[in-house]
Design a protein around this motif. Structure first.
Motif, mmCIF file in Angstrom:
data_model
loop_
_atom_site.group_PDB
_atom_site.id
_atom_site.type_symbol
_atom_site.label_atom_id
_atom_site.label_comp_id
_atom_site.label_asym_id
_atom_site.label_seq_id
_atom_site.Cartn_x
_atom_site.Cartn_y
_atom_site.Cartn_z
ATOM 1 N N ALA A 141 0.825 -1.214 0.000
ATOM 2 C CA ALA A 141 0.000 0.000 0.000
ATOM 3 C C ALA A 141 0.860 1.264 0.000
ATOM 4 O O ALA A 141 0.547 2.245 -0.682
ATOM 5 N N LYS A 142 1.950 1.238 0.740
ATOM 6 C CA LYS A 142 2.819 2.428 0.836
ATOM 7 C C LYS A 142 3.398 2.793 -0.524
ATOM 8 O O LYS A 142 3.379 3.974 -0.928
ATOM 9 N N ASP A 143 3.917 1.814 -1.265
ATOM 10 C CA ASP A 143 4.500 2.098 -2.578
ATOM 11 C C ASP A 143 3.442 2.574 -3.568
ATOM 12 O O ASP A 143 3.712 3.451 -4.405
ATOM 13 N N ILE A 144 2.248 2.000 -3.497
ATOM 14 C CA ILE A 144 1.184 2.430 -4.410
ATOM 15 C C ILE A 144 0.836 3.892 -4.185
ATOM 16 O O ILE A 144 0.679 4.666 -5.147
ATOM 17 N N ILE A 145 0.731 4.292 -2.935
ATOM 18 C CA ILE A 145 0.391 5.691 -2.641
ATOM 19 C C ILE A 145 1.571 6.613 -2.930
ATOM 20 O O ILE A 145 1.438 7.629 -3.631
ATOM 21 N N ASP A 146 2.743 6.290 -2.375
ATOM 22 C CA ASP A 146 3.888 7.197 -2.499
ATOM 23 C C ASP A 146 4.440 7.266 -3.916
ATOM 24 O O ASP A 146 4.730 8.353 -4.430
ATOM 25 N N GLN A 147 4.588 6.123 -4.564
ATOM 26 C CA GLN A 147 5.178 6.136 -5.898
ATOM 27 C C GLN A 147 4.170 6.473 -6.988
ATOM 28 O O GLN A 147 4.454 7.305 -7.854
ATOM 29 N N HIS A 148 3.001 5.858 -6.944
ATOM 30 C CA HIS A 148 2.043 6.045 -8.040
ATOM 31 C C HIS A 148 1.148 7.261 -7.819
ATOM 32 O O HIS A 148 1.120 8.173 -8.652
#
Length: 576
Positions: free
Chosen positions: A103-110
């Motif tokens: 979830a963190k990568d989806i929010i922060d990166q995308h």
């Protein structure tokens, strides 16, 4: 707000569309709003998609993006092998095998950074290429989603999202026609029952309407019992309003004011979402009295089944709904003449109903242009077994088995050799390599000794023992027999005993002859379809894999070593 006319529905649709415009491929991208669609079907929930949704919401709030991004829990996307699935709209980016910590990568990166999370994109196994959009993934390329049109696209617990995607418009159009005109549309479409028998849906509606009686009923058969089948469950979990809308249309057409959804209690999520949807439909005036100011009244209630396979047969189902043992009744009279409480009753399964609103909206010619001459439209299959892409697929009738297994299904798991595919569940038969180019429709499958069934499709490879497969299905059928008729009650047990002796290395060739003779006797003498089709797995495996039976009996060897009693040399008898 009560929907009392088509005009009111159109106004509500316009208002509701603001909730879903990011998911409409014809709309332009507006500012920086995003929808994150997360699979909320049973399979993905079992893989922790609920925790994934919680994590996404927590991180969005912590980053101050919760007002810019909507998290939508949808139904099943179909690609169960790759779940949990997340789709970002309007970017149309498709992430697979997503776990809560992603979830963190989806929010922060995308979402914030504007960069796709490459490691979460689907990887094409043939060339290692990462694929961004789901329509470019081979699993989806040959699919045509009609019954599954809203699964993975809408929040199934929000009636306004269903309305935004033309929900209940078909009901409004149908109520503006006469019942006979509605029935004529369904007849012209060529829709046949998707529960296994393939009886023409429009004709069944016509026969029920023409039967004498002031009180009539329409029943949705959601008692999906085939091993490995989850087509109806996924539709009910992902698009329950489509079934409610179709049942109201069907009730109007046949002259029924009451509908019953007969669903197995083992489907708690489907039951929960159905109850939510029925309540929402009542609140908006789409269920109850004077629907669309048409003077037509209709109500739906839910009845729970205990998971009996035989209750997929309509007379057994009706007996169960009435509170009696779930066992079939002699025909005639047929349910269309005397069904629930001896009243004219129409029984259709979930997938059949799911096709009704699109037919009303798009016209019968549109539907009949899809498929083959005798089998129109699409068919949903639960693709399982030794195959790479396990999941739910919907393809036009006439698509070949080879296309489903290799193009959609991605071929055989771990590079093993294809051996057979069982269609039609326990009532069907095995299909071998030589028939893989058979178009899938009711007629062609029957010609090669199998059947459509409700849509289970289990693929087997070279490591599967076909005698053991027969024993598995016979054990299931033996346990599920209602016991009313002797051929099925006693005969299935005797067939299982013979198969047990064969897999234990205790059988003789005379036993094999007796097994085949018994299979034909049960096929001819049983009361209902369960018993009449019970021998099919045995007869089809005997036809194509008789060498495996002989090896078990004469050589005391299971060629695949799947039968434990015959898997090692110490268990073999020396031939003198």
């Amino acid at each position: 707000m009560k929907i009392d006319s088509i005009h009111t529905l159109e106004k509500l649709k316009e208002k509701s569309f603001k909730k879903v415009y990011l998911r409409n491929p014809n709309e332009a991208i507006y500012d920086d709003q995003k929808d994150i669609l997360v699979c909320g079907g049973t399979g993905c929930i079992a893989s922790d998609s609920n925790q994934l949704i919680k994590n996404l919401n927590l991180i969005l709030k912590a980053r101050g993006y919760d007002h810019k991004v909507n998290i939508i829990k949808t139904g099943c996307f179909g690609f169960c092998e790759q779940g949990p699935i997340v789709k970002i709209q309007p970017d149309n980016i498709f992430y697979v095998k997503v776990v809560p910590k992603d979830a963190k990568d989806i929010i922060d990166q995308h979402i914030i950074g504007g960069h796709q999370v490459e490691r979460l994109l689907y990887k094409n196994p043939t060339n290692e290429e990462r694929i961004h959009k789901h329509k470019d993934i081979p699993f989806y390329k040959k699919q045509l989603r009609i019954a599954l049109r809203n699964c993975g696209r809408v929040n199934p617990e929000d009636i306004y999202e269903y309305v935004a995607f033309s929900g209940y418009e078909a009901l409004g159009k149908a109520l503006a026609k006469s019942p006979e005109e509605v029935i004529d549309l369904i007849k012209k479409s060529g829709l046949r029952g998707r529960g296994g028998g393939g009886f023409p849906t429009g004709l069944k509606w016509q026969l029920t309407r023409e039967s004498e009686g002031d009180i009539k009923y329409i029943i949705c058969n959601a008692d999906e019992g085939d091993p490995g089948a989850f087509m109806d469950r996924s539709i009910l979990e992902g698009d329950p309003h489509s079934i409610i809308e179709a049942m109201i249309i069907g009730g109007y057409a046949i002259g029924a004011n009451h509908g019953i959804i007969y669903i197995r209690a083992e489907y708690p999520l489907a039951v929960e979402r159905l109850n939510i949807s029925i309540k929402q439909a009542r609140e908006l005036g789409l269920l109850g009295e004077n629907i669309f100011n048409s003077n037509f009244n209709f109500e739906i209630n839910i009845k729970y089944g205990a998971g009996a396979f035989v209750c997929g047969e309509e007379t057994a189902l009706i007996n169960s709904v009435e509170g009696r043992r779930g066992e079939p009744s002699n025909k005639p009279p047929y349910p269309a003449q005397e069904g629930y409480w001896s009243r004219p009753t129409c029984v259709n399964n979930v997938e059949t109903f799911a096709n009704i609103p699109p037919i009303i909206l798009n016209g019968p010619d549109w539907f009949s242009s899809i498929g083959t001459k005798e089998s129109k439209g699409t068919k949903v299959f639960a693709l399982a077994g030794k195959i790479n892409n396990i999941g739910l697929v919907e393809v036009p009738m006439g698509t070949t088995l080879r296309e489903i297994i290799y193009d959609v299904g991605g071929g055989i798991h771990k590079g093993h050799k294809f051996k057979a595919v069982q269609t039609g569940g326990p009532s069907g038969g095995v299909i071998t390599e030589k028939d893989l180019d058979t178009p899938i429709d009711y007629e062609h499958l029957a010609e090669i000794g199998s059947m459509m069934g409700s849509g289970g499709m289990i693929v087997m490879d070279e490591t599967n023992c076909m005698v053991n497969i027969s024993k598995f299905y016979m054990e299931f059928i033996m346990d599920e027999s209602c016991g009313r008729c002797t051929p099925c009650r006693v005969g299935t047990k005797r067939m299982h005993e013979y198969l047990q002796k064969i897999t234990n290395g205790e059988a003789t060739m005379e036993n094999l002859d007796n097994l085949e003779q018994l299979a034909y006797m049960i096929k001819d003498g049983s009361l209902c379809g369960l018993g009449q089709t019970a021998p099919n797995p045995i007869l089809s495996t005997l036809k194509y894999f008789s060498d495996e039976y002989i090896s078990h009996i004469k050589d005391k060897v299971c060629p695949t070593k799947e039968c434990k009693e015959l898997s090692t040399p110490k268990n073999r008898e020396v031939q003198i």
